[in-house]
Design a protein around this motif. Sequence first.
Motif, short mmCIF file in Angstrom:
data_model
loop_
_atom_site.label_atom_id
_atom_site.label_comp_id
_atom_site.label_asym_id
_atom_site.label_seq_id
_atom_site.Cartn_x
_atom_site.Cartn_y
_atom_site.Cartn_z
N CYS A 1 25.52 -30.97 16.97
CA CYS A 1 25.62 -31.76 18.41
C CYS A 1 24.36 -32.22 18.73
N LEU A 2 23.12 -31.45 18.49
CA LEU A 2 21.91 -31.77 18.98
C LEU A 2 21.44 -32.82 18.03
N ALA A 3 21.74 -32.94 16.83
CA ALA A 3 21.47 -34.17 15.87
C ALA A 3 22.34 -35.36 16.37
N GLU A 4 23.42 -35.10 16.77
CA GLU A 4 24.18 -36.15 17.19
C GLU A 4 23.63 -36.88 18.34
N VAL A 5 23.15 -36.14 19.16
CA VAL A 5 22.37 -36.58 20.46
C VAL A 5 21.16 -37.34 20.02
N GLU B 1 16.37 -35.62 15.04
CA GLU B 1 17.68 -35.60 14.21
C GLU B 1 17.45 -34.70 12.89
N LEU B 2 16.46 -34.99 12.29
CA LEU B 2 16.14 -34.33 10.84
C LEU B 2 15.82 -32.88 11.19
N GLN B 3 15.08 -32.48 12.34
CA GLN B 3 14.91 -31.20 12.49
C GLN B 3 16.21 -30.55 13.06
N ALA B 4 17.13 -31.23 13.67
CA ALA B 4 18.41 -30.47 13.86
C ALA B 4 19.33 -30.16 12.75
N LEU B 5 18.97 -31.38 11.73
CA LEU B 5 19.76 -31.18 10.72
C LEU B 5 19.63 -29.84 9.78
N LYS B 6 18.15 -29.75 9.74
CA LYS B 6 17.60 -28.78 8.87
C LYS B 6 17.93 -27.39 9.42
N ALA B 7 17.88 -27.53 10.94
CA ALA B 7 18.56 -25.95 11.43
C ALA B 7 19.76 -25.66 11.33
N ALA B 8 20.43 -26.81 11.21
CA ALA B 8 21.87 -26.44 11.04
C ALA B 8 22.14 -26.07 9.38
N ILE B 9 21.53 -26.80 8.55
CA ILE B 9 21.60 -26.42 7.39
C ILE B 9 21.20 -25.02 7.06
N SER B 10 20.06 -24.71 7.86
CA SER B 10 19.72 -23.22 7.64
C SER B 10 20.63 -22.12 7.98
#
Length: 126
Positions: free
Chosen positions: A51-55, A65-74
């Motif tokens: 959600c944060l990446a979408e925002v 967005e990149l940081q949020a995606l990496k956190a989601a992957i983790s």
Amino acid sequence: YGYPAGLRWLVESFRNSCRSKLALGDVDGARRDAFAATVFSKNADASAHECLAEVCAKSGDALGELQALKAAISSLELLEEEYLKPLPGKDAVARAAAAIIRNDAAARKRELGFKAVKLENILRLS
């Protein structure tokens, strides 16, 4: 997974509110809700990070967005590892459910990984 079960409804509520606000064009409100979802989930809910990446994508914040995606992957990696552990004494239904969760996490992780690589390339070129 990763945070108290009693908070799942709250995290899900913030995620849904985030997506609703994004659809209505309220990026700041969506960012607050996405951040709240990550906080209440103790950064363990991959969907909250998505959600944060979408925002961030909607607001043009490629680095966020990149940081949020990496956190989601983790978060998905931790979920996948948890469900890779053997389930001694569990019945076939429980093992099958664990396999489904594990496979879903792997698929989401792969999809987010592609997005992350694309963003890294964009950021590297800019």
